[in-house]
Design a protein around this motif. Structure first.
Motif, short mmCIF file in Angstrom:
data_model
loop_
_atom_site.label_atom_id
_atom_site.label_comp_id
_atom_site.label_asym_id
_atom_site.label_seq_id
_atom_site.Cartn_x
_atom_site.Cartn_y
_atom_site.Cartn_z
N MET A 1 36.49 -56.74 -47.33
CA MET A 1 37.35 -56.06 -48.28
C MET A 1 36.85 -56.35 -49.70
N ASN A 2 36.65 -55.31 -50.45
CA ASN A 2 36.19 -55.42 -51.83
C ASN A 2 37.37 -55.15 -52.76
N ILE A 3 37.84 -56.18 -53.46
CA ILE A 3 39.01 -56.02 -54.33
C ILE A 3 38.61 -55.90 -55.79
N ASN A 4 37.35 -55.68 -56.06
CA ASN A 4 36.91 -55.56 -57.44
C ASN A 4 37.60 -54.43 -58.18
N TYR A 5 38.01 -53.40 -57.46
CA TYR A 5 38.68 -52.28 -58.09
C TYR A 5 40.02 -52.70 -58.69
N LEU A 6 40.65 -53.72 -58.11
CA LEU A 6 41.95 -54.16 -58.59
C LEU A 6 41.85 -54.93 -59.91
N PHE A 7 40.71 -55.53 -60.16
CA PHE A 7 40.55 -56.31 -61.39
C PHE A 7 40.40 -55.42 -62.62
N ASN A 8 40.21 -54.14 -62.42
CA ASN A 8 40.07 -53.22 -63.55
C ASN A 8 41.42 -52.88 -64.19
N PHE A 9 42.51 -53.17 -63.52
CA PHE A 9 43.83 -52.86 -64.06
C PHE A 9 44.18 -53.89 -65.14
N SER A 10 44.63 -53.40 -66.28
CA SER A 10 44.97 -54.32 -67.37
C SER A 10 46.28 -55.03 -67.10
N ASN A 11 46.31 -56.32 -67.41
CA ASN A 11 47.51 -57.16 -67.28
C ASN A 11 48.13 -57.12 -65.89
N ILE A 12 47.31 -57.13 -64.87
CA ILE A 12 47.83 -57.13 -63.50
C ILE A 12 48.42 -58.50 -63.19
N THR A 13 49.60 -58.53 -62.61
CA THR A 13 50.25 -59.79 -62.28
C THR A 13 49.75 -60.28 -60.92
N VAL A 14 49.94 -61.56 -60.66
CA VAL A 14 49.51 -62.14 -59.39
C VAL A 14 50.28 -61.48 -58.24
N LYS A 21 46.45 -56.11 -52.41
CA LYS A 21 45.48 -56.59 -51.43
C LYS A 21 45.99 -56.35 -50.01
N GLU A 22 47.27 -56.59 -49.78
CA GLU A 22 47.87 -56.32 -48.46
C GLU A 22 47.84 -54.83 -48.14
N LEU A 23 48.14 -54.03 -49.14
CA LEU A 23 48.25 -52.59 -48.94
C LEU A 23 46.91 -51.93 -48.62
N ILE A 24 45.83 -52.46 -49.18
CA ILE A 24 44.52 -51.82 -48.97
C ILE A 24 43.62 -52.63 -48.03
N ALA A 25 44.19 -53.59 -47.33
CA ALA A 25 43.39 -54.49 -46.49
C ALA A 25 42.58 -53.74 -45.42
N ASN A 26 43.13 -52.69 -44.84
CA ASN A 26 42.42 -52.02 -43.75
C ASN A 26 41.68 -50.75 -44.21
N LEU A 27 41.46 -50.61 -45.50
CA LEU A 27 40.71 -49.46 -46.02
C LEU A 27 39.25 -49.84 -46.21
N ASN A 28 38.36 -48.85 -46.02
CA ASN A 28 36.96 -49.12 -46.31
C ASN A 28 36.74 -49.03 -47.82
N MET A 106 54.86 -47.05 -56.78
CA MET A 106 53.72 -46.17 -57.03
C MET A 106 52.54 -46.49 -56.10
N ALA A 107 52.39 -47.76 -55.74
CA ALA A 107 51.33 -48.15 -54.80
C ALA A 107 51.60 -47.55 -53.43
N ILE A 108 52.84 -47.62 -52.99
CA ILE A 108 53.20 -47.02 -51.71
C ILE A 108 53.00 -45.52 -51.75
N GLU A 109 53.42 -44.89 -52.84
CA GLU A 109 53.25 -43.46 -52.99
C GLU A 109 51.77 -43.08 -52.99
N SER A 110 50.94 -43.88 -53.64
CA SER A 110 49.51 -43.60 -53.68
C SER A 110 48.89 -43.73 -52.29
N ARG A 111 49.32 -44.74 -51.55
CA ARG A 111 48.80 -44.94 -50.20
C ARG A 111 49.21 -43.79 -49.28
N ARG A 112 50.45 -43.35 -49.39
CA ARG A 112 50.92 -42.21 -48.58
C ARG A 112 50.17 -40.94 -48.95
N PHE A 113 49.87 -40.77 -50.23
CA PHE A 113 49.11 -39.61 -50.67
C PHE A 113 47.72 -39.62 -50.05
#
Length: 120
Positions: A1-14, A21-28, A106-113
């Motif tokens: 799993m490559n989570i580098n895409y998540l670090f691009n979000f400004s002021n992301i909380t832990v 990370k849980e939501l995108i764990a099974n995505l390529n 919005m994360a759930i909505e994006s995943r469903r989309f």
């Protein structure tokens, strides 16, 4: 799993990072990139919500609620000066949780989309 895409979000909380990370764990990797692109357009930065809540003390109360799609509360804050500033003060203290709650939806909505896009 490559989570580098998540670090691009400004002021992301832990909390938000762990949830994503849980939501995108099974995505390529390509699907993760697509998710990050879709989610970035919907996500709200907690610092922006803090600024909008501060704006409530200068005559435009409720902007933070409008931005997080809580239209009814936004109108109520606007008409009551942030519920006589009490609601605005509470939002100043809880701005991160307000942002996290919105961003989770919005994360759930994006995943469903993305799942809908796969089917077509």
């Amino acid at each position: 799993m490559n989570i580098n895409y998540l670090f691009n979000f400004s002021n992301i909380t832990v909390e938000e990072m762990m949830y994503l990370k849980e939501l995108i764990a099974n995505l390529n990797e390509e699907e993760q990139k697509t998710f990050a692109m879709i989610y970035s357009g919907k996500r709200r930065d907690p610092q922006h919500l803090l600024l909008f809540a501060i704006l409530g003390f200068f005559g435009v109360a409720g902007v933070q609620r409008f931005v997080t799609n809580q239209i009814g509360m936004g109108i109520l804050y606007f008409l009551t000066a942030g519920l006589c500033f009490i609601g605005t003060i509470i939002d100043l203290v809880n701005y991160k949780s307000l942002a996290n709650e919105y961003n989770h939806k919005m994360a759930i909505e994006s995943r469903r989309f993305m799942e809908m896009m796969k089917k077509n």
